[in-house]
Each structure stands twice: as C-alpha cells, then as structure tokens.
Design an enzyme around this catalytic site. Structure first.
Site, short mmCIF file in Angstrom:
data_model
loop_
_atom_site.label_atom_id
_atom_site.label_comp_id
_atom_site.label_asym_id
_atom_site.label_seq_id
_atom_site.Cartn_x
_atom_site.Cartn_y
_atom_site.Cartn_z
N ARG A 38 0.84 -1.19 0.00
CA ARG A 38 0.00 0.00 0.00
C ARG A 38 0.88 1.26 0.00
O ARG A 38 2.11 1.18 0.08
CB ARG A 38 -0.87 -0.01 1.26
CG ARG A 38 -1.58 -1.34 1.52
CD ARG A 38 -2.90 -1.42 0.81
NE ARG A 38 -3.87 -0.57 1.45
CZ ARG A 38 -4.51 -0.85 2.59
NH1 ARG A 38 -4.26 -1.98 3.22
NH2 ARG A 38 -5.39 -0.01 3.10
N GLY B 281 -13.19 -2.47 -1.88
CA GLY B 281 -12.97 -2.43 -0.44
C GLY B 281 -11.83 -1.50 -0.09
O GLY B 281 -11.21 -0.89 -0.97
N CYS B 282 -11.50 -1.40 1.18
CA CYS B 282 -10.45 -0.47 1.58
C CYS B 282 -9.07 -0.93 1.14
O CYS B 282 -8.14 -0.14 1.05
CB CYS B 282 -10.48 -0.26 3.10
SG CYS B 282 -10.06 -1.72 4.05
N THR B 283 -8.91 -2.24 0.82
CA THR B 283 -7.61 -2.74 0.37
C THR B 283 -7.57 -2.95 -1.14
O THR B 283 -6.56 -3.38 -1.68
CB THR B 283 -7.28 -4.08 1.05
OG1 THR B 283 -8.28 -5.05 0.71
CG2 THR B 283 -7.21 -3.92 2.55
#
Length: 386
Positions: free
Chosen positions: A201, A359-361
């Site tokens: 990330r 999603g957040c990832t």
C-alpha cells in the site's frame, strides 16, 4: 553467484600492492535542464568517494576546463555523447555509463533506487524507464526479476519483493508464486498494514517495507520523481540514486539513467550506483538468474498463467444471465481489478449471485454469506484467486 577464489586472491593481492584495476565509469554531461558544469562538478566530487574509479565525462568543452580529476571527452550534442559512450562501452573502455534520454530496446528497463522518507531506508523501484514487455502483467513479472538482479548485484543476497497495489498486481503475485513453487527463490515481503501479504500500500512506499517495489514503468517513473524532488519543489531532483541500470535477459552493457531534472546529489549517487553494479558483476548476475528461470520454463509459465488475462477470458464475450439477486455482505479480496467483471461472470455462470465492489484494500467480489465458500472454490479453480 559462484565465487572465483583465484580471481579474488589476485584482486586482493593487487589491491594490497596498489595495483587494483580501476573501474571506468562514463557520464554524459550534456542535454540536462541544469548547467553542464553542475554535472561535471558532481562527477568530480564522485571521484573522492570512488577512489578505485576513473570517471570519463562527455560534455561541452567549456564545461570541462576547470576540472583535472576526470577524463574529458568534448562533445557538442547528446547524440554525439551517446555515440562515443556506446563505442567505448562496446570496446571495453568503459565498465558502465550514466546518461539521459537513452533508448533501450524492448525487454530492457531500469531499476531505480530511492530513499524512503519514513525511515531513510533505500528501496529499489522496479521499474522506472523502458519497456520490459508489451503485456502489462508480463512486464510487471519481469520487472520483479530485474529488481532481484539489481538487488543481488548490490550485495543483498535474499532481497524482499513487494508488489504495489495496482492494476495487474494480483496476477503478478500469482505468477511469481507459481515461479516460487517451481523452485525459483523469491523472498516475498509483508505489508506493514494489518491485512498482511505482499501487496503493498501507499504506507509501504513511505516506510520502505520491502527491498524491491514492483510496479509498472509509468508508475515507477512517477514515484522516482516524487521521491527525488518532493523537498525541492519538483524541478531539481536532490535525493536518491537516479533511475538506475537497464536490466533484461539480453542486456549487453551497464547503462544507468538520469532525468534531465536530476541534480548534483543524484548525479553523484548514480555514479556510485554504477560502480556498485560493476563491482557486483551485474551482467553475470543477470545471466545466472535468467539461466535459472529458463531451466524452470519461465516463458512457458508466463504463457500458461496469463491465459486468464482479460483478453483471453472464457466468459468475456458470453452473455450470461444474472442469477436472482441476493443481499451480499461477504467480501472476497485478492482478485485483480482487470479480472473483476470476468470473476463475477464466472460465478454467475455457476449460479451464484455476485457483485463487484471496492474495499479499503482494493477490488472485491461481494457474495451472500451462504455462497462464500463455494464462490472461493470456483474462483480458485478458474484461476482468479491464488
């Protein structure tokens, strides 16, 4: 890489007697957005830290006059500098060269190195210029190999690999893990975020969570510019080692790349990087790594694993009826964004209602809780999940 003990003995003896052969590094000091004198001065400074190197500078005669600790080759254009630089490389008169605006053939791309701001840790960016392959995922897989080669040549025996969370990242991960299963040694890094795994990330970029960050070339080029110039306003790259050596299976010489915006610290760093690649026998490391890969059937593995790419999807052009809608609350992560819609259609084809989401990832497929286990099995069997 096999250690030649006899050569090592003679090199040590020569070094003790002051006879060690000096590395010869070239620098083109013309074509920059900064004055040629700045690049020549950086080369002169580099001779102080590279005491076992001779630096040959190709530049305008006026910029070379005031410096006595470099070898001077007057040129009137970057094209002339490249011509003379390549001639000296081919004749063995240079061990490596640092330049800008150099055209590599397809299959060769550069491995940059930056200083990550969170902890000051060096990190390789694979890759930063050039075209490794015309297919995005194939290119990123080969970028990872080139990153491993650069890191090993720099002295890191077992470098850690992270894959930036981009389009194609999950497919790249799947192919690299297939290579690892076949016996190629890959040390996957772990994101510092709680979700784990080798998909990196933005936080990992800042912290340097891996030795090698795998990305596509355009993103890598952008990262190099941000990491190199975020403290200066953008028009002067002041940090890091530049865009790095061009690496690929058929590389013949060691050529490292600068930007026209690269400032004196980066020019000096690039020359030090070049010396490191010569000392680490980059060409031999590349040959040995590709020998290992080819013995494992690297190209066949690439072709086989890429069969689920979007362009070859078995469901892409089919009209598949959507099953009755359900409330979907369970997320299935780990599917590449390039394959999301095909993954949804594969589930529809098996009678499972699914939706794509973010999603957040990263991208996810949403299914009902009672369908989750079956959906995961289908996605794995179809090659969408590892």
């Amino acid at each position: 890489m096999a250690l030649n003990k006899a050569n090592l003995f003679y090199q040590l003896a020569d070094s003790l007697e002051g006879k060690a052969k000096k590395k010869r590094l070239g620098l083109t000091a013309i074509g920059s957005e900064h004055p040629s004198e700045m690049l020549v001065s950086a080369a002169s400074d580099a001779t102080k830290s590279l005491q076992n190197a001779e630096i040959v500078v190709f530049g305008p005669e006026r910029a070379l006059i005031d410096f006595d600790n470099i070898e001077k080759v007057p040129v009137n254009s970057l094209e002339e500098a490249h011509r003379k630089m390549e001639e000296m490389l081919d004749k063995g008169q240079l061990d490596a060269a640092v330049t800008m605006h150099f055209n590599f053939p397809i299959g060769i791309s550069t491995i940059g190195r930056v200083i990550t701001p969170s902890r000051g840790k060096p990190m390789f960016i694979a890759t930063t210029t050039g075209t490794t392959a015309t297919d995005r995922v194939c290119s990123m897989v080969k970028n990872a190999i080139s990153g491993i080669i650069a890191a090993k040549a720099s002295g890191i025996k077992n470098p850690t690999i992270g894959i930036l969370n981009l389009d194609g990242a999950r497919q790249t991960e799947r192919i690299l893990k297939q290579l690892a299963k076949k016996g190629y040694d890959i040390n996957f890094a772990k994101t510092l975020r709680a979700d784990g795994g080798c998909i990196m990330r933005g936080n990992d970029l800042l912290a340097g969570s891996c030795d090698i960050m795998v990305t596509d070339t355009l993103t890598g080029n952008l990262l190099m510019k941000i990491f190199s110039a975020y403290t200066t306003g953008g028009n002067y790259e002041a940090l890091g080692w530049g865009y790095g050596p061009g690496i690929g299976e058929n590389m013949k010489n060691i050529v490292l790349i600068l930007s026209r915006a690269s400032g004196a610290p980066v020019v000096k760093g690039a020359l030090e990087y070049a010396a490191e690649m010569v000392c680490g026998d980059l060409l031999e490391v590349a040959r040995e790594e590709y020998d290992k890969l080819n013995k494992l059937g690297f190209n066949d593995i690439l072709k086989s694993e890429l069969k689920h790419d979007l362009s070859d999807s078995s469901v892409k052009d089919k009209i598949i009826k959507c099953p009755p809608k359900k409330v979907v609350t369970q997320e299935i992560a780990g599917i590449d964004v390039l394959q999301m819609e095909d993954g949804v259609k594969a589930l529809w084809q098996s009678g499972i209602y699914a939706e794509s989401g973010m999603g957040c990832t990263g991208p996810v497929i949403l299914v009902a809780s009672e369908d989750q286990d079956k959906a995961i099995k289908i996605l794995k069997s179809e090659g969408y999940l590892i």
